[in-house]
Design a protein around this motif. Structure first.
Motif, PDB file in Angstrom:
ATOM      1  N   GLU A  63       0.907  -1.263  -0.017  1.00 22.97           N
ATOM      2  CA  GLU A  63      -0.069  -0.167  -0.043  1.00 22.97           C
ATOM      3  C   GLU A  63       0.909   1.297  -0.011  1.00 22.97           C
ATOM      4  O   GLU A  63       0.406   2.209   0.577  1.00 22.97           O
ATOM      5  N   GLY A  64       2.009   1.319  -0.753  1.00 21.90           N
ATOM      6  CA  GLY A  64       2.942   2.296  -0.944  1.00 21.90           C
ATOM      7  C   GLY A  64       3.871   2.496   0.103  1.00 21.90           C
ATOM      8  O   GLY A  64       4.741   3.064   0.037  1.00 21.90           O
TER       9      GLY A  64
ATOM     10  N   LYS B  75       6.301   6.427   0.262  1.00 21.74           N
ATOM     11  CA  LYS B  75       4.748   6.556   0.182  1.00 21.74           C
ATOM     12  C   LYS B  75       4.330   7.679  -0.484  1.00 21.74           C
ATOM     13  O   LYS B  75       3.427   7.647  -1.301  1.00 21.74           O
TER      14      LYS B  75
ATOM     15  N   HIS C  64       4.349   6.933  -4.431  1.00 20.10           N
ATOM     16  CA  HIS C  64       3.233   6.020  -4.560  1.00 20.10           C
ATOM     17  C   HIS C  64       2.024   6.686  -4.697  1.00 20.10           C
ATOM     18  O   HIS C  64       0.912   6.404  -5.490  1.00 20.10           O
ATOM     19  N   SER C  65       1.830   7.497  -3.426  1.00 14.49           N
ATOM     20  CA  SER C  65       0.481   8.159  -3.444  1.00 14.49           C
ATOM     21  C   SER C  65       0.160   9.077  -4.498  1.00 14.49           C
ATOM     22  O   SER C  65      -0.839   9.273  -5.184  1.00 14.49           O
TER      23      SER C  65
ATOM     24  N   GLU D 154      -0.504   7.139  -7.698  1.00 17.45           N
ATOM     25  CA  GLU D 154      -2.081   6.759  -7.607  1.00 17.45           C
ATOM     26  C   GLU D 154      -2.994   7.582  -8.309  1.00 17.45           C
ATOM     27  O   GLU D 154      -3.903   7.118  -8.980  1.00 17.45           O
TER      28      GLU D 154
END
Length: 826
Positions: free
Chosen positions: A167-168, A613, A616-617, A620
């Motif tokens: 989840e990142g 994180k 990745h966020s 996304e």
């Protein structure tokens, strides 16, 4: 094998390089060494069989090399490094032996493909990043240049963690790289040395009435050697990488077992082997600090005892040790070697202080790899005294003699003595390992011209004032064999055609490519080679992340350790700003880009993990937004290592080298990208300065403050919030981050990062932001002109010969090591 075979036939079977010989050896090793037959053998079985086949041929060369070095009493450099990142060995060793094609055909006869066997190899992750990769490049160059060398390190059972993304977030997974064994190494149980930990010292008078010290009590651990041959490219020389593994001196306490204490019977073995079990950990907790100190001591003590064994075994006198061996300290991790050699000479070999100190300081040379104060190792005095009491005594004695010398030269400068002391007395007392390395070495070098200049102006300024003649610069280099021949075969073939096949061992021949950069008829082939590598990387990205990327887009790449000073989050701020600009102005039509990130954060480095994180966020949101997804893609390639690097470097169009000026010692990723035709966007930091000079300012995208401007701005009172307040684009990017657009409305997730940028910004992202954005706009315009971009790409490759590790090793040899090449004859 037929027992009546002649010696010539037997030798051919174990050393022959023909397709027939390799195919026969492959099947023999599969059956007799791996213990499998073809009908049931797995791909891993065949990989091991082929590795043993190649190792047979390496061992023949290595033993010839050792015999020759011994017979000629060759002066040898011993490279002490806590880290090595050699990368997968099979492809590299086939290349060095010149048998890649024959091996490929031999494997095909067995119904397999060589590439599949190369892919099956587990990577030894015996380092954290650039430091270990540099050490591996230097071993490759030393063997290729026919220079006698031994690389000494530690055989970590578990290397740098494997990185999984959940989840990142980065999740660390143990790297059990030895799970299937390591066919390249040879265990040498007879080459083993004991080291002592803890205990106490006692003074006594020897037979001549001289005061001596013995170190007694505590715990003994044995270091056992594991040897790996390191072949030279296109030569018969094969040098040695010797790694030490910790073992208990007594593996099983039979008394405890008989008394019913079954766990206690194994306790000493478990405690001893823990020393080399894991690549040195975060050293914030006291247990981590102690383990890291133990690992450093295991490395240097076993290595020095081994050198003394070799030297005295050859019949040489002890006082000639420094003439036979020169020891290069790769950063401060092995600096305890200065005190350990003194201990061995004084306590084990009976030398007097003055000749022992003279020999010691003529043996060691020290490479500094960092300007960051937190990376210069310091050990708390109580920990040092508890673990290595004899060494602390020796360090105190060295320090007293050294400071007496300083006071004689500068009698009224007590502050200077305080700054130079091996013991930091400004608060809790620490042993300063960089100071010990400086005092105990005859040479001190930085790893880029800017870095060395800053080193002598800041961190080691007082030592430079004391001994300017000891300081020199050795700008880093990388191996073209690993990062062009192996990584980019299409480019390698083109370079061999225009520069001759010898360019890989003489990278200055790359200059022969330069005239072709002005011949447009070659441009389509150049672009085709790049596109093939981009397509291969796109397939890998899709398989690893599930994100589809367009190989026709610009691949904008930043892969390296995740650290605030490397400023991956500056790159992300630009992505957010570009995303915002497109959303606000749909007519804006930037060149389609794929932003590729990769790298590991130290397990205890919370801000670095938050940056992963963040990447990745942002990805996304950007990747699923139909307004931009055909123009922007953001991907994070997990578990960046040498194998992954070999996929990424050849596929990059743009190389992000954006650290704050004055923070990166050198960098080597910048060299690997440029060697593969990527253009650099970067600051004047580390080796960027020299790369820009070589490739030409017009072929480099420069932005940002200089190191002098950074210092001036900090002295005048840097206010990051002022940058935020005065720059609408920056304000919009940070506000989008703070308001939760990239965190599903959670305003707290990235608050630590936002608050740090607005109120501290130690690495001055906000000061460099607008310059970076403007430079990226120049990149966009340049990429639209395909012919111009191709010419710039070709000129980068043509002018990168200076950054071969062969060049820097030759400089070390000329200025520091004073080695002579030794040619090994078949």
């Amino acid at each position: 094998m037929d027992e009546t075979a002649s010696p010539t036939e037997h030798e051919h079977t174990r050393t022959g390089l023909s397709v027939d010989a390799l195919h026969r050896a492959l099947l023999d090793n599969l059956f007799y060494v791996v213990g499998r037959f073809p009908a049931v053998a797995t791909q891993q079985d065949y990989y091991r069989a082929l590795a043993f086949t190649v190792r047979d041929r390496l061992l023949h060369r290595w033993l010839r090399t050792v015999q020759t070095y011994k017979a000629e009493r060759s002066r040898t450099v011993c490279y002490l490094s806590a880290e090595y990142l050699p990368g997968p060995q099979l492809g590299h060793n086939l290349l060095a032996l010149g048998i890649s094609d024959n091996a490929g055909e031999a494997v095909r006869r067995a119904g397999l493909e060589l590439e599949d066997l190369i892919e099956a190899e587990a990577e030894p992750g015996l380092g954290n990043g650039g430091l270990g990769r540099l050490a591996a490049c230097y071993l490759d160059s030393l063997a290729t240049l026919q220079l006698p060398a031994i690389g000494y390190g530690l055989r970590y059972e578990y290397g740098i963690f494997r990185q999984r993304i959940d989840e990142g977030w980065q999740v660390e997974v143990a790297d059990s790289w030895l799970r299937d064994g390591n066919p390249w190494e040879l265990r040498r149980p007879h080459i083993a040395f004991e080291i002592r930990l803890g205990g106490h010292t006692e003074r006594y008078l020897d037979a001549h009435g001289h005061s001596r010290v013995r170190w007694v009590g505590g715990e003994l651990i044995r270091g056992v050697a594991y040897d790996t041959p390191i072949p030279g490219y296109g030569v018969y020389n094969s040098n040695l990488l010797r790694l030490w593994a910790a073992e208990a001196t007594e593996s099983f306490d039979f008394g405890s077992f008989n008394a019913g204490d079954y766990q206690g019977a194994m306790r000493r073995k478990i405690r001893s082997e823990t020393v080399s079990r894991v690549l040195y950990p975060n050293d914030e907790p006291e247990t981590g600090k102690r383990l890291r100190l133990l690992q450093g001591y295991l490395l240097v003590s076993c290595s020095l005892q081994d050198m003394l064994r070799i030297h005295l075994g050859s019949g040489d006198s002890l006082d000639r040790f420094h003439q036979r061996f020169v020891v290069q300290l790769n950063d401060t991790h092995p600096a305890i070697a200065v005190a350990e050699l003194m201990r061995l000479l004084l306590d084990e070999h009976g030398m007097r202080w003055d000749p022992a100190w003279e020999l010691t300081r003529r043996t060691f040379a020290y490479t500094n790899h960092t300007l960051l104060p937190e990376a210069l190792e310091k050990w708390p005095l109580p920990l040092f005294e508890e673990t290595l009491p004899r060494h602390l005594e020796i360090i105190f004695d060295i320090n007293q003699c050294f400071l007496d010398e300083v006071r004689i030269r500068f009698p009224h400068d007590d502050a200077l003595a305080t700054r130079l002391s091996l013991i930091d007395e400004t608060g809790p007392r620490y042993v300063r390992m960089a100071h010990l390395a400086c005092v105990g070495s005859f040479s001190i070098n930085g790893v880029a011209r800017l870095h060395t200049g800053l080193l002598t102006d800041t961190v080691l300024r007082d030592f430079h004032a004391l001994w300017p003649e000891r300081f020199n610069n050795k700008t880093n280099g990388v191996s073209p064999r690993r990062f062009s021949n192996l990584s980019n075969p299409g480019l390698c073939a083109l370079l061999s055609r225009v520069a001759g096949p010898g360019w890989a061992a003489d990278a200055e021949r790359l200059r022969l490519l330069e005239p072709y950069a002005h011949q447009p008829e070659i441009y389509p082939e150049w672009r085709r080679i790049k596109l093939e590598r981009k397509r291969a990387l796109a397939r890998y990205i899709a398989a690893q992340t599930g994100v589809a990327v367009d190989p026709e887009s610009m691949f904008d790449v930043q892969v390296k350790r995740i650290h605030e000073y490397k400023r991956q989050h500056l790159n992300v701020l630009h992505i957010i700003a570009l995303y915002s600009r497109i959303k606000m102005d749909p007519a804006l039509d930037p060149v389609p880009r794929t932003f590729v990130f990769g790298g590991k954060a130290a397990p205890g480095y919370a801000m670095a993990k938050l940056i992963i994180k963040l990447i990745h966020s942002v990805g996304e949101v950007v990747n699923r937004d139909p307004a931009v997804r055909d123009r922007l893609r953001v991907v994070f390639v997990p578990d960046f290592n040498v194998k992954v690097a070999q996929r990424i470097y050849p596929a990059a169009d743009l190389s992000e080298q954006i650290s704050l000026a004055g923070k990166e010692a050198s960098g080597t990723g910048n060299m690997k990208f440029a060697l593969n035709g990527a253009l650099t966007i970067g600051t004047l930091d580390g080796a960027n300065v020299e790369i820009r000079e070589e490739v030409g300012p017009e072929n480099f995208f420069l932005f940002g403050l200089t190191s002098a401007e950074v210092d001036a701005l900090k002295r005048s009172g840097y206010c990051p919030y002022g940058c935020y307040r005065e720059n609408p684009l920056l304000r919009e990017a940070i506000d989008l981050l703070a308001e939760g657009l990239f965190s599903h409305g959670d305003r707290d997730l990235f608050r630590p990062l936002v608050d740090h940028l607005l109120h501290r910004d130690d690495y001055m992202l906000l000061a460099d932001f607008q310059s970076y954005v403007d430079c990226q706009d120049r990149v966009d315009r340049a990429f639209r002109d395909a012919d111009s971009w191709t010419r710039m790409s070709m000129l980068n490759v043509a002018r990168m010969g200076r950054f071969s590790s062969d060049r820097v090793v030759q400089e070390y040899c000329r200025d520091i090591w004073r080695l002579e090449p030794v040619t090994i004859r078949p």
